[in-house]
Enzyme design. Structure first.
Site, PDB file in Angstrom:
ATOM      1  N   LYS A  22       0.850  -1.206   0.000  1.00  0.00           N
ATOM      2  CA  LYS A  22       0.000   0.000   0.000  1.00  0.00           C
ATOM      3  C   LYS A  22       0.877   1.244   0.000  1.00  0.00           C
ATOM      4  O   LYS A  22       0.651   2.172  -0.779  1.00  0.00           O
ATOM      5  CB  LYS A  22      -0.892  -0.005   1.234  1.00  0.00           C
ATOM      6  CG  LYS A  22      -1.580   1.314   1.529  1.00  0.00           C
ATOM      7  CD  LYS A  22      -2.485   1.256   2.748  1.00  0.00           C
ATOM      8  CE  LYS A  22      -1.773   1.483   4.041  1.00  0.00           C
ATOM      9  NZ  LYS A  22      -1.453   2.882   4.359  1.00  0.00           N
ATOM     10  N   ASN A  23       1.886   1.260   0.867  1.00  0.00           N
ATOM     11  CA  ASN A  23       2.656   2.493   1.062  1.00  0.00           C
ATOM     12  C   ASN A  23       3.681   2.749  -0.030  1.00  0.00           C
ATOM     13  O   ASN A  23       4.308   3.809  -0.048  1.00  0.00           O
ATOM     14  CB  ASN A  23       3.308   2.486   2.451  1.00  0.00           C
ATOM     15  CG  ASN A  23       2.255   2.606   3.553  1.00  0.00           C
ATOM     16  OD1 ASN A  23       1.080   2.870   3.275  1.00  0.00           O
ATOM     17  ND2 ASN A  23       2.655   2.378   4.789  1.00  0.00           N
ATOM     18  N   CYS A 116      -4.935  12.297  12.886  1.00  0.00           N
ATOM     19  CA  CYS A 116      -5.698  11.047  12.888  1.00  0.00           C
ATOM     20  C   CYS A 116      -5.441  10.407  14.255  1.00  0.00           C
ATOM     21  O   CYS A 116      -4.686  10.913  15.074  1.00  0.00           O
ATOM     22  CB  CYS A 116      -5.266  10.130  11.742  1.00  0.00           C
ATOM     23  SG  CYS A 116      -3.577   9.567  11.915  1.00  0.00           S
ATOM     24  N   ARG A 121      -0.430  14.897  12.618  1.00  0.00           N
ATOM     25  CA  ARG A 121       0.271  14.539  11.385  1.00  0.00           C
ATOM     26  C   ARG A 121       0.679  15.812  10.647  1.00  0.00           C
ATOM     27  O   ARG A 121       0.068  16.213   9.673  1.00  0.00           O
ATOM     28  CB  ARG A 121      -0.624  13.652  10.514  1.00  0.00           C
ATOM     29  CG  ARG A 121      -1.180  12.425  11.206  1.00  0.00           C
ATOM     30  CD  ARG A 121      -0.127  11.388  11.570  1.00  0.00           C
ATOM     31  NE  ARG A 121       0.502  10.776  10.436  1.00  0.00           N
ATOM     32  CZ  ARG A 121       0.024   9.714   9.783  1.00  0.00           C
ATOM     33  NH1 ARG A 121      -1.129   9.212  10.132  1.00  0.00           N
ATOM     34  NH2 ARG A 121       0.667   9.200   8.754  1.00  0.00           N
ATOM     35  N   ASP A 307       4.640   0.651  12.053  1.00  0.00           N
ATOM     36  CA  ASP A 307       3.423   0.001  11.535  1.00  0.00           C
ATOM     37  C   ASP A 307       3.287  -1.434  12.003  1.00  0.00           C
ATOM     38  O   ASP A 307       2.265  -2.070  11.722  1.00  0.00           O
ATOM     39  CB  ASP A 307       3.391   0.060   9.999  1.00  0.00           C
ATOM     40  CG  ASP A 307       3.264   1.491   9.514  1.00  0.00           C
ATOM     41  OD1 ASP A 307       3.550   1.739   8.332  1.00  0.00           O
ATOM     42  OD2 ASP A 307       2.918   2.360  10.327  1.00  0.00           O
ATOM     43  N   ARG A 399      -8.696  -0.708   4.811  1.00  0.00           N
ATOM     44  CA  ARG A 399      -7.857   0.328   4.202  1.00  0.00           C
ATOM     45  C   ARG A 399      -6.516  -0.237   3.760  1.00  0.00           C
ATOM     46  O   ARG A 399      -5.931   0.252   2.801  1.00  0.00           O
ATOM     47  CB  ARG A 399      -7.607   1.466   5.205  1.00  0.00           C
ATOM     48  CG  ARG A 399      -8.838   2.244   5.588  1.00  0.00           C
ATOM     49  CD  ARG A 399      -8.482   3.447   6.414  1.00  0.00           C
ATOM     50  NE  ARG A 399      -7.390   4.188   5.797  1.00  0.00           N
ATOM     51  CZ  ARG A 399      -6.809   5.243   6.375  1.00  0.00           C
ATOM     52  NH1 ARG A 399      -7.212   5.662   7.553  1.00  0.00           N
ATOM     53  NH2 ARG A 399      -5.831   5.886   5.769  1.00  0.00           N
TER      54      ARG A 399
HETATM   55  C1  EPZ Z   1       4.155   6.967   6.226  1.00  0.00           C
HETATM   56  O1  EPZ Z   1       3.362   8.022   6.727  1.00  0.00           O
HETATM   57  C2  EPZ Z   1       3.259   5.741   6.182  1.00  0.00           C
HETATM   58  N1  EPZ Z   1       2.107   5.983   5.327  1.00  0.00           N
HETATM   59  C3  EPZ Z   1       2.776   5.393   7.594  1.00  0.00           C
HETATM   60  O2  EPZ Z   1       2.026   4.181   7.496  1.00  0.00           O
HETATM   61  C4  EPZ Z   1       3.998   5.146   8.471  1.00  0.00           C
HETATM   62  O3  EPZ Z   1       3.565   4.872   9.787  1.00  0.00           O
HETATM   63  C5  EPZ Z   1       4.886   6.390   8.457  1.00  0.00           C
HETATM   64  O4  EPZ Z   1       5.263   6.701   7.095  1.00  0.00           O
HETATM   65  C6  EPZ Z   1       6.162   6.197   9.265  1.00  0.00           C
HETATM   66  O5  EPZ Z   1       6.887   5.128   8.742  1.00  0.00           O
HETATM   67  C7  EPZ Z   1       2.269   5.944   3.976  1.00  0.00           C
HETATM   68  O6  EPZ Z   1       3.357   5.731   3.466  1.00  0.00           O
HETATM   69  C8  EPZ Z   1       1.029   6.126   3.144  1.00  0.00           C
HETATM   70  P1  EPZ Z   1       6.089  10.463   8.224  1.00  0.00           P
HETATM   71  P2  EPZ Z   1       3.926   9.554   6.679  1.00  0.00           P
HETATM   72  O7  EPZ Z   1       5.930  11.742   7.514  1.00  0.00           O
HETATM   73  O8  EPZ Z   1       4.825   9.740   5.529  1.00  0.00           O
HETATM   74  C9  EPZ Z   1       6.589  13.573  11.716  1.00  0.00           C
HETATM   75  C10 EPZ Z   1       0.159   2.792   7.772  1.00  0.00           C
HETATM   76  O9  EPZ Z   1      -0.312   2.265   8.787  1.00  0.00           O
HETATM   77  N2  EPZ Z   1       6.473  14.586  10.647  1.00  0.00           N
HETATM   78  O10 EPZ Z   1       7.248   9.576   7.885  1.00  0.00           O
HETATM   79  O11 EPZ Z   1       2.754  10.447   6.821  1.00  0.00           O
HETATM   80  C11 EPZ Z   1       5.308  12.772  11.932  1.00  0.00           C
HETATM   81  O12 EPZ Z   1       4.435  13.451  12.829  1.00  0.00           O
HETATM   82  C12 EPZ Z   1       0.617   4.232   7.810  1.00  0.00           C
HETATM   83  O13 EPZ Z   1       0.316   2.199   6.668  1.00  0.00           O
HETATM   84  C13 EPZ Z   1       6.731  15.915  10.945  1.00  0.00           C
HETATM   85  O14 EPZ Z   1       7.036  16.263  12.080  1.00  0.00           O
HETATM   86  O15 EPZ Z   1       4.759   9.607   8.040  1.00  0.00           O
HETATM   87  C14 EPZ Z   1       5.829  11.493  12.526  1.00  0.00           C
HETATM   88  O16 EPZ Z   1       6.055  11.660  13.902  1.00  0.00           O
HETATM   89  C15 EPZ Z   1       0.334   4.890   9.152  1.00  0.00           C
HETATM   90  N3  EPZ Z   1       6.616  16.833   9.947  1.00  0.00           N
HETATM   91  C16 EPZ Z   1       7.167  11.279  11.800  1.00  0.00           C
HETATM   92  O17 EPZ Z   1       7.536  12.580  11.313  1.00  0.00           O
HETATM   93  C17 EPZ Z   1       6.285  16.497   8.664  1.00  0.00           C
HETATM   94  O18 EPZ Z   1       6.224  17.387   7.792  1.00  0.00           O
HETATM   95  C18 EPZ Z   1       7.106  10.318  10.642  1.00  0.00           C
HETATM   96  O19 EPZ Z   1       6.051  10.742   9.793  1.00  0.00           O
HETATM   97  C19 EPZ Z   1       6.023  15.135   8.389  1.00  0.00           C
HETATM   98  C20 EPZ Z   1       6.136  14.200   9.389  1.00  0.00           C
END
Ligand code: EPZ
Length: 420
Positions: A22-23, A116, A121, A307, A399
């Protein structure tokens, strides 16, 4: 609404084949907007999130057609640039259209995704990166309004307080692919899904190197072509089935698994007594006894994936001792604790950690799914528990897991989807 009704106690036995990731699929689907010809993707799983993104792409003038295991994606109206809130709010990952829209159509209006249940996020790093490439971005009435006549390559540091950002890195790779000159992303996310996106972009004519490492270099090109691409297998689904085998003391064969994408999780499973043996193009996973207690800390790749945190918690709930699980990525990602405790687990949240005091056995109970991976954890707990577990709001699990009950039934599980 639908629920799962699970009768626990059966050790899982048999073979399961992992679906596409998915990701990986979501950012690659968005990135097809950069191409001047149609793109055919293979291995895109049939998931609610994929359907949601296809709906958003349709609002952006992109036709997405499912043809069996293939997804054919073609831009038919490049003048549409608005990803509306009523669609974006359904899925945080919708933010992945921002970079491609800006790079190809020079303008974008994407609703701020909001939070969420797994936590706040933010997208500050996405915005920081795109501004570094010369984008003019403002936030107005809950929308990200972005424009850029021509993005120019730049050096950007994308690390944040919780490590890098997966989709932020994806957005910046897409923007840099068509920018003028060279873009360097320092502190880039290294997840296999980021690597897969870079490989897809290169297959369409981009010039990207270092993807999968913390330093990605992108030489902007003038155009990208269409073509065909197959997404990688889903490492989170693979880890989920490995943990399901361990939680039910079963023995399963997993096909289409990429163990090289799961080193940390495999290491942790072997540490607690689970047998993980690659062989014959598949992976055999078995466990004959209760798991040993351990400590789990989620980290950016190649660390143990956030995850899989909830799934490990469901397994360790019956370990022979006390385990501590610490979330370094989403410190609030513990909605599953209360539901597991309803099933007889003894788990106490302590800030960004959970103290899991192993109990001999979980007992089936009615529980509530709250988010994608918490739902998966409740399924695993139900499979291991004595008695009947009913899981409500299973649209969360649809999902991210393709045909999960069919796959589990083929492994001997007693699980059925029931209308409520
Ligand atoms: C991706 O989300 C995945 N989703 C998530 O999987 C996964 O948990 C996450 O990466 C971490 O590995 C998809 O790929 C569709 P991040 P993403 O930006 O990219 C902080 C699932 O269950 N952050 O890597 O949205 C954020 O708050 C989903 O399949 C900032 O501070 O996650 C978090 O603490 C859930 N500022 C950390 O970084 C930003 O601008 C990692 O978030 C962006 C993120």
């Amino acid at each position: 609404m639908e629920k799962f009704v699970i009768e626990g106690g059966a050790p899982l036995r048999g073979t399961v084949r992992i679906s596409g990731a998915k990701n990986a699929a979501l950012p690659i689907m968005a990135a097809t907007m950069l191409a001047d010809e149609p793109v055919t993707l293979k291995g895109v799983p049939r998931l609610r999130d994929v359907a949601t993104l296809a709906g958003i792409l349709a609002e952006l003038g992109v036709k997405v057609e499912r043809m069996g295991d293939l997804l054919r994606i073609e831009t038919v109206n490049p003048d549409l640039i608005d990803a509306p809130y009523h669609m974006v709010r359904k899925m945080r990952a919708s933010i992945c259209v921002l970079g491609p829209l800006l790079a190809k159509r020079r303008r974008a209006r994407v609703a701020l995704p909001g939070g969420c249940v797994i936590g706040v996020r933010p997208v500050d790093l996405h915005i920081k990166g795109l501004r570094a490439l010369g984008a003019d971005i403002e936030i107005r009435h809950g929308d990200i309004i972005a424009k850029a006549d021509r993005l120019k390559g730049a050096e950007v540091y994308l690390g944040g307080a919780f490590g890098s950002t997966v989709l932020g890195t994806a957005n910046l790779m897409c923007a840099g692919a068509l920018a003028e000159g060279k873009t360097v992303i320092e502190g880039a996310a290294c997840e296999p899904e980021v690597t897969d996106l870079g490989d897809f972009l290169n297959s369409a004519g981009a010039c990207i190197s270092g993807h999968g490492t913390p330093r990605i270099e992108i030489e902007g090109v003038s155009r990208l072509s269409g073509g065909e691409y197959e997404v990688i297998p889903d490492r989170v689904e693979t880890g989920t089935f490995m943990i399901a085998a361990a939680a039910t003391r079963g023995s399963i064969k997993i096909e289409n698994a990429r163990l090289d994408h799961l080193r940390a999780a495999v290491d942790k499973l072997q540490e607690i007594g689970v047998e993980v043996t690659p062989g014959g193009g598949a992976v055999h996973v078995s466990a004959a006894s209760l798991p040993l207690p351990t400590d789990v800390v989620t980290l950016p790749y190649p660390g143990l994936p956030t995850d899989l945190q909830a799934q490990f918690m469901a397994l360790l709930a019956t370990a022979d001792g006390i385990s501590v699980i610490t979330e370094k990525i989403f410190p609030d990602r513990f909605m599953h604790v209360a539901e597991l405790n309803r099933m007889g687990a003894s788990i106490r949240k302590e800030g960004a950690s959970a103290v899991v005091r192993g109990v001999g056995e979980l007992s089936g109970a009615p529980v509530m799914a709250s988010d994608l991976r918490a739902s998966a954890a409740l399924v695993l707990a139900g499979l291991a528990a004595r008695g009947i577990t009913e899981i409500n709001r299973i649209y969360h699990i649809d999902r991210g897991y393709e045909h999960i009950e069919e796959k589990l039934i083929r492994l001997g599980a007693s699980i059925q989807r029931v209308d409520v």
